[in-house]
Scaffold this motif. Structure first.
Motif, PDB file in Angstrom:
ATOM      1  N   PRO A  41       4.427  -7.767   7.809  1.00 55.86           N
ATOM      2  CA  PRO A  41       4.541  -7.711   6.414  1.00 55.86           C
ATOM      3  C   PRO A  41       3.512  -8.688   5.650  1.00 55.86           C
ATOM      4  O   PRO A  41       3.164  -9.825   6.405  1.00 55.86           O
ATOM      5  CB  PRO A  41       5.831  -8.193   6.085  1.00 55.86           C
ATOM      6  CG  PRO A  41       6.556  -7.993   7.521  1.00 55.86           C
ATOM      7  CD  PRO A  41       5.494  -8.013   8.495  1.00 55.86           C
ATOM      8  N   LYS A  42       2.910  -8.200   4.499  1.00 54.52           N
ATOM      9  CA  LYS A  42       1.977  -9.267   4.017  1.00 54.52           C
ATOM     10  C   LYS A  42       0.703  -9.490   4.370  1.00 54.52           C
ATOM     11  O   LYS A  42      -0.002 -10.487   4.441  1.00 54.52           O
ATOM     12  CB  LYS A  42       2.591 -10.741   3.726  1.00 54.52           C
ATOM     13  CG  LYS A  42       3.958 -10.726   2.882  1.00 54.52           C
ATOM     14  CD  LYS A  42       4.003 -10.063   1.483  1.00 54.52           C
ATOM     15  CE  LYS A  42       4.893  -8.837   1.279  1.00 54.52           C
ATOM     16  NZ  LYS A  42       4.375  -8.133   0.088  1.00 54.52           N
ATOM     17  N   SER A  43       0.385  -8.252   5.343  1.00 47.14           N
ATOM     18  CA  SER A  43      -1.119  -8.431   6.051  1.00 47.14           C
ATOM     19  C   SER A  43      -2.049  -7.326   5.291  1.00 47.14           C
ATOM     20  O   SER A  43      -2.899  -7.133   5.924  1.00 47.14           O
ATOM     21  CB  SER A  43      -0.808  -8.375   7.405  1.00 47.14           C
ATOM     22  OG  SER A  43       0.075  -9.259   7.597  1.00 47.14           O
ATOM     23  N   GLY A  44      -1.492  -6.830   4.210  1.00 43.30           N
ATOM     24  CA  GLY A  44      -2.545  -5.869   3.656  1.00 43.30           C
ATOM     25  C   GLY A  44      -2.176  -4.429   4.042  1.00 43.30           C
ATOM     26  O   GLY A  44      -2.979  -3.421   3.799  1.00 43.30           O
ATOM     27  N   TRP A  47      -2.575  -1.962   0.912  1.00 43.09           N
ATOM     28  CA  TRP A  47      -3.966  -1.608   0.900  1.00 43.09           C
ATOM     29  C   TRP A  47      -4.458  -0.547   1.871  1.00 43.09           C
ATOM     30  O   TRP A  47      -5.029   0.553   1.414  1.00 43.09           O
ATOM     31  CB  TRP A  47      -4.873  -2.908   0.962  1.00 43.09           C
ATOM     32  CG  TRP A  47      -6.127  -2.790   0.666  1.00 43.09           C
ATOM     33  CD1 TRP A  47      -6.723  -1.806   0.038  1.00 43.09           C
ATOM     34  CD2 TRP A  47      -7.226  -3.807   1.113  1.00 43.09           C
ATOM     35  NE1 TRP A  47      -8.066  -2.133  -0.245  1.00 43.09           N
ATOM     36  CE2 TRP A  47      -8.531  -3.288   0.636  1.00 43.09           C
ATOM     37  CE3 TRP A  47      -7.306  -4.920   1.676  1.00 43.09           C
ATOM     38  CZ2 TRP A  47      -9.643  -4.224   0.927  1.00 43.09           C
ATOM     39  CZ3 TRP A  47      -8.393  -5.767   1.811  1.00 43.09           C
ATOM     40  CH2 TRP A  47      -9.725  -5.093   1.558  1.00 43.09           C
ATOM     41  N   TYR A 202      -8.011  -8.229   7.851  1.00 38.46           N
ATOM     42  CA  TYR A 202      -7.940  -8.222   6.370  1.00 38.46           C
ATOM     43  C   TYR A 202      -9.161  -8.884   5.671  1.00 38.46           C
ATOM     44  O   TYR A 202      -9.738  -8.494   4.873  1.00 38.46           O
ATOM     45  CB  TYR A 202      -6.693  -8.915   5.881  1.00 38.46           C
ATOM     46  CG  TYR A 202      -6.339  -9.304   4.431  1.00 38.46           C
ATOM     47  CD1 TYR A 202      -5.686  -8.164   3.561  1.00 38.46           C
ATOM     48  CD2 TYR A 202      -6.876 -10.236   3.673  1.00 38.46           C
ATOM     49  CE1 TYR A 202      -5.518  -8.201   2.313  1.00 38.46           C
ATOM     50  CE2 TYR A 202      -6.653 -10.433   2.353  1.00 38.46           C
ATOM     51  CZ  TYR A 202      -6.092  -9.339   1.637  1.00 38.46           C
ATOM     52  OH  TYR A 202      -5.814  -9.355   0.353  1.00 38.46           O
ATOM     53  N   GLN A 206     -12.085  -7.268   3.551  1.00 38.55           N
ATOM     54  CA  GLN A 206     -12.432  -7.912   1.965  1.00 38.55           C
ATOM     55  C   GLN A 206     -14.069  -8.083   2.071  1.00 38.55           C
ATOM     56  O   GLN A 206     -14.683  -8.021   1.139  1.00 38.55           O
ATOM     57  CB  GLN A 206     -11.954  -9.338   1.970  1.00 38.55           C
ATOM     58  CG  GLN A 206     -10.427  -9.270   1.414  1.00 38.55           C
ATOM     59  CD  GLN A 206     -10.118  -8.971  -0.038  1.00 38.55           C
ATOM     60  OE1 GLN A 206     -10.923  -8.879  -0.608  1.00 38.55           O
ATOM     61  NE2 GLN A 206      -8.874  -9.357  -0.394  1.00 38.55           N
ATOM     62  N   PHE A 269       3.693  -6.268  -4.614  1.00 40.62           N
ATOM     63  CA  PHE A 269       2.799  -6.168  -3.609  1.00 40.62           C
ATOM     64  C   PHE A 269       1.489  -6.538  -3.811  1.00 40.62           C
ATOM     65  O   PHE A 269       0.297  -6.474  -3.120  1.00 40.62           O
ATOM     66  CB  PHE A 269       2.802  -4.729  -3.077  1.00 40.62           C
ATOM     67  CG  PHE A 269       4.030  -4.315  -2.445  1.00 40.62           C
ATOM     68  CD1 PHE A 269       4.411  -4.803  -1.278  1.00 40.62           C
ATOM     69  CD2 PHE A 269       5.085  -3.699  -3.259  1.00 40.62           C
ATOM     70  CE1 PHE A 269       5.654  -4.508  -0.497  1.00 40.62           C
ATOM     71  CE2 PHE A 269       6.288  -3.361  -2.325  1.00 40.62           C
ATOM     72  CZ  PHE A 269       6.670  -3.836  -1.262  1.00 40.62           C
ATOM     73  N   PHE A 270       1.360  -6.994  -5.201  1.00 36.10           N
ATOM     74  CA  PHE A 270       0.017  -7.271  -5.771  1.00 36.10           C
ATOM     75  C   PHE A 270      -0.049  -8.884  -6.273  1.00 36.10           C
ATOM     76  O   PHE A 270       0.328  -8.928  -7.273  1.00 36.10           O
ATOM     77  CB  PHE A 270      -0.886  -6.450  -6.697  1.00 36.10           C
ATOM     78  CG  PHE A 270      -0.612  -4.864  -6.193  1.00 36.10           C
ATOM     79  CD1 PHE A 270      -1.618  -4.586  -5.552  1.00 36.10           C
ATOM     80  CD2 PHE A 270       0.454  -4.337  -6.355  1.00 36.10           C
ATOM     81  CE1 PHE A 270      -1.634  -2.949  -4.971  1.00 36.10           C
ATOM     82  CE2 PHE A 270       0.490  -3.055  -5.984  1.00 36.10           C
ATOM     83  CZ  PHE A 270      -0.677  -2.347  -5.356  1.00 36.10           C
ATOM     84  N   ARG A 271      -0.266  -9.630  -5.182  1.00 39.94           N
ATOM     85  CA  ARG A 271      -0.109 -10.935  -5.995  1.00 39.94           C
ATOM     86  C   ARG A 271      -1.467 -11.601  -6.286  1.00 39.94           C
ATOM     87  O   ARG A 271      -2.030 -11.896  -7.582  1.00 39.94           O
ATOM     88  CB  ARG A 271       0.576 -11.983  -4.867  1.00 39.94           C
ATOM     89  CG  ARG A 271       0.875 -13.537  -5.024  1.00 39.94           C
ATOM     90  CD  ARG A 271       1.719 -14.140  -3.975  1.00 39.94           C
ATOM     91  NE  ARG A 271       0.624 -14.365  -3.177  1.00 39.94           N
ATOM     92  CZ  ARG A 271      -0.060 -15.619  -3.048  1.00 39.94           C
ATOM     93  NH1 ARG A 271       0.260 -16.650  -3.781  1.00 39.94           N
ATOM     94  NH2 ARG A 271      -1.105 -15.784  -1.908  1.00 39.94           N
ATOM     95  N   GLY A 273      -4.545 -11.045  -3.720  1.00 38.76           N
ATOM     96  CA  GLY A 273      -5.272 -10.607  -2.919  1.00 38.76           C
ATOM     97  C   GLY A 273      -6.810 -11.131  -2.657  1.00 38.76           C
ATOM     98  O   GLY A 273      -7.877 -10.441  -2.751  1.00 38.76           O
TER      99      GLY A 273
HETATM  100  P1  A3P Z   1      -1.197 -12.082  -1.464  1.00 38.36           P
HETATM  101  O1  A3P Z   1       0.231 -12.546  -1.501  1.00 38.36           O
HETATM  102  O2  A3P Z   1      -2.118 -13.075  -0.736  1.00 38.36           O
HETATM  103  O3  A3P Z   1      -1.976 -11.817  -2.631  1.00 38.36           O
HETATM  104  P2  A3P Z   1       1.522  -6.219   2.104  1.00 38.36           P
HETATM  105  O4  A3P Z   1       0.854  -4.810   1.425  1.00 38.36           O
HETATM  106  O5  A3P Z   1       1.478  -6.115   3.536  1.00 38.36           O
HETATM  107  O6  A3P Z   1       2.820  -6.406   1.645  1.00 38.36           O
HETATM  108  O7  A3P Z   1       0.460  -7.423   1.844  1.00 38.36           O
HETATM  109  C1  A3P Z   1       0.308  -7.915   0.435  1.00 38.36           C
HETATM  110  C2  A3P Z   1      -0.772  -8.820   0.524  1.00 38.36           C
HETATM  111  O8  A3P Z   1      -1.944  -7.922   0.364  1.00 38.36           O
HETATM  112  C3  A3P Z   1      -0.708  -9.565  -0.749  1.00 38.36           C
HETATM  113  O9  A3P Z   1      -1.463 -10.593  -0.708  1.00 38.36           O
HETATM  114  C4  A3P Z   1      -1.601  -8.589  -1.655  1.00 38.36           C
HETATM  115  O10 A3P Z   1      -2.103  -9.357  -2.825  1.00 38.36           O
HETATM  116  C5  A3P Z   1      -2.466  -8.279  -0.886  1.00 38.36           C
HETATM  117  N1  A3P Z   1      -2.954  -6.689  -1.623  1.00 38.36           N
HETATM  118  C6  A3P Z   1      -2.480  -5.870  -1.886  1.00 38.36           C
HETATM  119  N2  A3P Z   1      -3.260  -4.784  -2.231  1.00 38.36           N
HETATM  120  C7  A3P Z   1      -4.345  -5.202  -2.036  1.00 38.36           C
HETATM  121  C8  A3P Z   1      -5.877  -4.741  -1.986  1.00 38.36           C
HETATM  122  N3  A3P Z   1      -5.820  -3.378  -2.557  1.00 38.36           N
HETATM  123  N4  A3P Z   1      -6.830  -5.149  -1.944  1.00 38.36           N
HETATM  124  C9  A3P Z   1      -6.489  -6.390  -1.328  1.00 38.36           C
HETATM  125  N5  A3P Z   1      -5.554  -7.051  -1.027  1.00 38.36           N
HETATM  126  C10 A3P Z   1      -4.352  -6.483  -1.392  1.00 38.36           C
END
Ligand code: A3P
Length: 305
Positions: A41-44, A47, A202, A206, A269-271, A273
């Motif tokens: 979780p929270k690894s992209g 995206w 990730y 980027q 899900f968009f903090r 990024g």
């Molecule tokens: P941050 O909290 O560091 O901003 P997941 O989708 O696995 O839950 O991961 C969420 C993380 O991916 C969040 O990181 C989020 O902002 C980032 N994220 C979501 N969409 C993205 C995108 N289109 N491009 C890059 N990062 C993205």
């Protein structure tokens, strides 16, 4: 409930995730054309779901041009509806979905470690896995913020300090963790069979998203043609799935996604990024400790995060 349990194969999760993984293992029947996204979780994840969906469906759901992009399903349904998690959305204690009628290629997602993937995913030739790995410190900060905002505070609990979250992380007590076992499991599988398991970072996505979209398309057997390259399709996929664009969409701002562990706003899900936000939250000492554990765990594996 959100209590943490330990799976027999050495990872931790809420009951829902563990039971979901076991039911998936027992009941999911893979096809050679299936593609499974695997992440912590929270690894992209969100995206990668968007990039994979846009890439795989680009011929019947064009991405080029403002009008095409505006009408794209990613705008209205959301990545978590289009590509569902095995253990959170499809298989639960009392539900085994009928996935037979889904058209090829079927796209799924999971947070489950490699060792506990449904055995038919591993055994079925052609069925592919796309893994996304993120720097442990950014993964931790993103997870800490998410759990505090959308679970603890909502449930009337005190927010966890970042120090407490880091302690739990170092002890391996994060969802689907320990982090290092999760990453190494997929890394070793990738090294053993790079045609079966694609391994992305990730941070590298980027740096050069277009190169990763090309590799992704090749991996799933749908490489971009020279006409598509000339027509700007790769850049259109990247643009459609960019953080700014996805965060600004109406279903992100207003919508919610329901998981058995709770309902979260799509905006969760968009903090930020970005790469390296950990520096604003973790002390240098904490960061050094995590880096030291990571160097120790990954030594000799050929993996540098
Ligand atoms: P941050 O909290 O560091 O901003 P997941 O989708 O696995 O839950 O991961 C969420 C993380 O991916 C969040 O990181 C989020 O902002 C980032 N994220 C979501 N969409 C993205 C995108 N289109 N491009 C890059 N990062 C993205």
């Amino acid at each position: 409930n959100n209590k943490f349990y330990r799976h027999g194969q050495g990872w931790h999760c809420s009951e829902v995730g563990i039971v979901g993984a076991m039911v998936t293992d027992a009941c999911f029947s893979a096809r050679p054309s299936d593609v499974i996204i695997a992440t912590l979780p929270k690894s992209g994840t969100t995206w990668m779901k968007s990039l994979l969906y846009a890439t795989v469906h680009r011929r019947e759901r064009p991405v080029v041009g403002a009008a095409a992009a505006d009408q794209h399903p990613l705008n209205s349904w959301g990545p978590h509806d289009l590509i569902k998690f095995f253990e959170y959305q499809l298989y639960t204690r009392d539900r085994v979905p009928d996935l037979d009628r889904l058209p090829d290629p079927r796209l799924f997602a999971t947070h489950v470690p490699f060792v506990s993937l449904p055995s038919s995913v591993v055994a079925t030739p052609g069925c592919k896995i796309v893994y996304v790995c993120r720097d442990p410190k950014d993964h931790l900060v993103s997870l800490w913020d998410f759990v505090n905002k959308y679970f603890r505070v909502k449930d009337g609990l005190e927010p966890l300090s970042v120090e407490a979250a880091a302690e739990l992380f170092c002890a391996g007590l994060t969802p689907f963790g320990p982090y290092w076992d999760h990453v190494l499991g997929y890394w070793r599988a990738h090294r053993a069979d790079p045609d079966k398991v694609l391994f992305f970072r990730y941070e590298e996505m980027q740096r050069d998203p277009a190169a990763h979209v090309r590799r992704l398309a090749e991996f799933v057997g749908l490489p971009f043609s020279s006409e598509e390259e000339d027509g700007g399709v790769v850049d259109a996929v990247v643009g459609l799935c960019s953080f700014e664009r996805m965060r600004g969409m109406a279903p992100t701002k207003g919508g919610r996604t329901e998981f058995p562990i709770g309902v979260v706003p799509n905006s969760s899900f968009f903090r930020q990024g970005v790469v390296g936000d950990w520096v604003n939250h973790l002390s240098p000492e904490m960061a050094r400790r995590i880096d030291a554990i990571t160097a120790d765990k990954f030594r000799g594996s050929g993996l540098v995060v």
